[in-house]
Every structure is written in C-alpha cells, then in structure tokens.
Design an enzyme around this catalytic site. Structure first.
Site, PDB file in Angstrom:
ATOM      1  N   PRO A   1       0.839  -1.203   0.000  1.00  0.00           N
ATOM      2  CA  PRO A   1       0.000   0.000   0.000  1.00  0.00           C
ATOM      3  C   PRO A   1       0.877   1.257   0.000  1.00  0.00           C
ATOM      4  O   PRO A   1       1.520   1.568   0.996  1.00  0.00           O
ATOM      5  CB  PRO A   1      -0.811  -0.135   1.292  1.00  0.00           C
ATOM      6  CG  PRO A   1      -0.004  -1.045   2.158  1.00  0.00           C
ATOM      7  CD  PRO A   1       0.726  -1.972   1.251  1.00  0.00           C
TER       8      PRO A   1
ATOM      9  N   ASP B   1       5.910   2.137   1.975  1.00  0.00           N
ATOM     10  CA  ASP B   1       4.993   1.027   2.200  1.00  0.00           C
ATOM     11  C   ASP B   1       4.331   1.236   3.554  1.00  0.00           C
ATOM     12  O   ASP B   1       4.985   1.143   4.601  1.00  0.00           O
ATOM     13  CB  ASP B   1       5.794  -0.287   2.172  1.00  0.00           C
ATOM     14  CG  ASP B   1       4.910  -1.525   2.315  1.00  0.00           C
ATOM     15  OD1 ASP B   1       3.744  -1.383   2.715  1.00  0.00           O
ATOM     16  OD2 ASP B   1       5.414  -2.632   2.038  1.00  0.00           O
ATOM     17  N   HIS B   2       3.024   1.485   3.544  1.00  0.00           N
ATOM     18  CA  HIS B   2       2.320   1.824   4.776  1.00  0.00           C
ATOM     19  C   HIS B   2       2.153   0.626   5.715  1.00  0.00           C
ATOM     20  O   HIS B   2       1.742   0.786   6.867  1.00  0.00           O
ATOM     21  CB  HIS B   2       0.944   2.407   4.448  1.00  0.00           C
ATOM     22  CG  HIS B   2       0.527   3.503   5.388  1.00  0.00           C
ATOM     23  ND1 HIS B   2       0.962   3.576   6.685  1.00  0.00           N
ATOM     24  CD2 HIS B   2      -0.298   4.572   5.222  1.00  0.00           C
ATOM     25  CE1 HIS B   2       0.437   4.628   7.282  1.00  0.00           C
ATOM     26  NE2 HIS B   2      -0.337   5.258   6.415  1.00  0.00           N
ATOM     27  N   ARG B   3       2.493  -0.579   5.240  1.00  0.00           N
ATOM     28  CA  ARG B   3       2.490  -1.722   6.155  1.00  0.00           C
ATOM     29  C   ARG B   3       3.661  -1.630   7.133  1.00  0.00           C
ATOM     30  O   ARG B   3       3.578  -2.111   8.263  1.00  0.00           O
ATOM     31  CB  ARG B   3       2.599  -3.035   5.368  1.00  0.00           C
ATOM     32  CG  ARG B   3       1.452  -3.338   4.436  1.00  0.00           C
ATOM     33  CD  ARG B   3       1.740  -4.582   3.620  1.00  0.00           C
ATOM     34  NE  ARG B   3       2.949  -4.440   2.811  1.00  0.00           N
ATOM     35  CZ  ARG B   3       3.459  -5.401   2.050  1.00  0.00           C
ATOM     36  NH1 ARG B   3       2.865  -6.587   2.003  1.00  0.00           N
ATOM     37  NH2 ARG B   3       4.552  -5.195   1.343  1.00  0.00           N
TER      38      ARG B   3
END
Length: 442
Positions: free
Chosen positions: A237, A413-415
């Site tokens: 994401p 990467d928002h993870r």
C-alpha cells in the site's frame, strides 16, 4: 577421434529461465581456451558475457543473435579433442550428464539443468553437455546466423538503437576498430547514408504500414521492470508525501567543494548530497530501511544501507546498488555514484549489482521534471524522488528573494512505515539538503 561437447545456456546465478543472444564472439572453426568469452546474452536484468569451461575448436553455433533461448538449451558445440590424440573408449562412453566446471562469474552452480516441459508434451530430458563422437569426423557446421553466418559486432546499446530505428546491423560496415558497429554507424544508416555489406534487411521490424503501428516484443529489462512494478503496486500500500525546500546553501556548499583540494577531480552532484542525506536520515528512522516479509510474517530491520539508484539506460530502467552506502564518506559516495553511472551507461551492470537493495533514490530532475510519485522497488519499503532544482521566489527573513528550490517526494509502504515515520524521514532529508551543516548534529 574428435570428442564433442555441447555448451548450454547456463543460469547465471539469478534464477534465470531464459535469455536473448546478443552477439557471438566466436565462429565455427575458431580455437578457444578455457574461460574464454564466447557469447554475450541479455537477461531480464543485465547484459552478461559467458565464458566456456573447455578448450577446443568451435564446430557449430546453434542459435543466432536476437533469439530467445531457455536455460539448458545447447547454444554451441565444441570439439575438445580436435586432434583425436586423447580419444579412448572411456571418452566415447562419457556420461551424458557431465557437470560443467564452474565458469568465471557464475559461482559454483552446476550448469546442467532440466528444461521446462512445454504444455501438452512430455518433460524434456536433461541437456547433455558432452556427447559421444561419431564414427567419422563430423563436418564443421555453418553458423545459424543469417547472411552466411556473419555476426555483426556491436554493443548492446547500439543493438537496441538499431532495433528501435529499424536498422539491420547485418547490412552495416563497422567503422570502429575491429569492424565494431557504432551508434554513429546506425544513425547514418537510419538516414540512408551508411555503406552496406549485405543485401537489404529482411528482418521484420514489427511495423505494419496498414495500421501504422509497430509491435515490439516484451522481454529483457522491460519485461522484468513491468513485473516488478505490478507486483509492488498491488502488494504494497503506497503513500506518497511531498516537500519543497530551499537548497541554495547546498548548491553554495557544492561550489566550495569543487574548489577543495580533497575533492579535486571528484564529481559532486545534488544526487550525492541526497544519497548522504538518505543514509543519515535512515539511522534516525530505521523503519524506512526495513522490509515486510509476508511469508515469515515479520518486519526485517536492516542495519546497513544498500542504496539503489534508478538509472535510465539504453536497455531500459535499472536500479544498481551502492553497497553499504551508510558507511561511506561524502567523497566516497560521490566516487561510487560516478562509477555506478558509468557502468550502467555502458550496459555492463551485473545482475548481482542490482540485487538486495534496501532503499532507492530516483532523480527525475535530470529531465526537468518537478516531482513524481515513484513506485517502490520490491523488497524495499521506500523510494525518494528528486525533482529539478529551479530558481524560484522564496521568502527569506521576511523578504522575497530568488532561491534554488527543490521538490522532494517520498513513497513508502504503509504496512511498514507509518505516516509519522515517513514524515520524519522526509523532513530530515529536507533539512540536510536545505542546510548541509545540519549533518554535524546527526
């Protein structure tokens, strides 16, 4: 009695399944020595020169330049005992699946491999690299390359240019030493002024006059890049943030370094400062240099920075790495970036040099573009984009002045990286570029 061996396309230690034959360095009848370069191939990552592990006489070339070949496919046959002096019954009974000696640049992997079974057919047997000699000496086979076996000599970037312009290299006479075809030769041919040595090209350029469209096969670097970008875009994401900064102090500092004795002959660019800033800022925000491991369900934090630099080359977009960039001084980084760029432009970046990065910088500013929303490279969690440095009005101490202004963008990467960590990292990079003296506080 001659003893023949077949040289198969090997996996060059990068999970290779197929490659394109770029050019042959030998022809039937040539005598070769152990580890002599015989062919140049193009994989999905790089152009690679392959050495042969035996000495002998080349008897046959099984594929022609431009052809795509699966790993394990025989591409060359060599007579390793042309005089027949050492031929014995044991030599004739030699096992069909002899393991090749390690080749220079290959590592220790065995080259014998099982070919992929084609759909609807029986599994293909393992490719033999040694075959028993026939009762009578086999005649030297003509090369499979068109036009009587002539293989034009040209570097990969020149070959790509010729392909893009629809120029047949077989019809050209190289003007460089050894008859090598140059970029200028191709450009002259495209303009109709190059000397020809063969019949007009019959190679299909993919252009259809009826539709006025040209179709180009998807392979090599383009194929690999497309797969990587789709994988990243649909698994990580992405969040992209932007920051505009006044880099006038950085540009002034750059001019000082040019006059410094220590930096004499060293090319220092805005990318050099950005590389140093990324390494320093990553120490304060380690999440940016971590990666999501889906299979293990872990986040892997890395205590080193293998800095990727996105580079546009004649073969397409590649991302070579500066290993342990965080341990380098500014001068060492500048030198490493210069070497990396020169090697990439020559098309000599090896697959190993493009593997296992931790964070990447892409510089769209060299094209005059202000900013972008870059896609993260698989296996990483962030990519920094540098825009063009332009003269713009800027408020300084309450007054409007013309300053050197740069736009930064950061995709992460928002993870792995929360908004706070991504913002703090981008702010740190911006502060270091806006005032390089801030590095003294890190």
């Amino acid at each position: 009695m001659p003893t023949y061996k077949q040289f198969p396309l090997a996996d060059t230690a990068e999970g290779l399944t197929e490659a394109d034959i770029l050019s042959w360095h030998v022809k039937p009848g040539d005598t070769v020595t152990v580890n002599q370069i015989v062919v140049e191939i193009e994989t999905a990552k790089a152009a690679v020169e392959l050495p042969i592990p035996w000495a002998g006489v080349v008897t046959e070339l099984h594929v022609e330049p431009g052809q795509t070949v699966e790993v394990g496919t025989p591409i060359l046959t060599i007579d390793v005992d042309p005089g027949g002096a050492s031929a014995t019954p044991a030599a004739v009974e030699e096992p069909a699946e002899e393991e090749m000696k390690p080749l220079v640049g290959y590592g220790s992997k065995a080259v014998v491999t099982q070919r992929r079974a084609r759909k609807g057919s029986e599994p293909a047997p393992a490719v033999a690299v040694a075959v028993a000699a026939p009762p009578t000496p086999a005649p030297v086979a003509a090369p499979v390359a068109p036009r009587g076996g002539y293989v034009p000599l040209a570097k990969p970037p020149v070959r790509k240019l010729a392909k893009d312009l629809g120029v047949d290299l077989h019809a050209l006479t190289g003007t460089a030493d050894g008859g090598v075809i140059t970029r200028e030769d191709v450009e002259r041919a495209a303009n109709g002024s190059a000397p020809a040595t063969a019949a007009p090209s019959t190679v299909d350029s993919g252009y259809d006059p009826a539709t006025r469209e040209r179709r180009v096969p998807i392979k090599g670097v383009r194929k690999m890049t497309a797969a990587a970008m789709v994988q990243s875009a649909y698994t990580a994401p992405h969040v992209t943030e932007f920051l505009t900064i006044d880099v006038t102090p950085m540009m002034e500092f750059r001019e000082k370094l040019k006059k410094s004795r220590e930096f004499a002959g060293v090319k220092v660019t805005p990318l050099t400062f950005a590389a140093k800033a990324v390494c320093l800022a990553a120490k304060r925000t380690p999440d940016i240099n971590a990666v999501w491991d889906e299979q293990a369900q872990e986040i892997v934090y890395k205590d080193y920075v293998h800095l990727g630099i996105a580079a546009a080359t004649p073969r397409g977009l590649i991302v070579p790495k500066v290993r342990d960039a965080d341990s380098m001084s500014l001068k060492e980084l500048a030198q490493a970036l210069t070497t990396l760029t020169d090697v990439a432009r020559e098309g000599k970046t090896s697959p190993a040099d493009m593997a296992n990065g931790t964070i990447t910088i892409t510089n769209v500013g060299v094209f005059g573009v202000d900013t972008g929303t870059p896609i993260i490279n698989p296996g990483e969690s962030a990519i920094l984009c540098l825009g063009a440095i332009k003269d713009q009005p800027w408020v300084v101490d309450g007054e409007i002045k013309v300053r050197k202004v740069l736009q930064l963008s950061l995709s992460f990467d928002h993870r792995v990286v929360d908004g706070q960590q991504g913002s703090e990292f981008l702010a740190d990079v911006g502060a270091l570029l806006a005032d390089p003296a801030m590095a003294m506080t890190y």
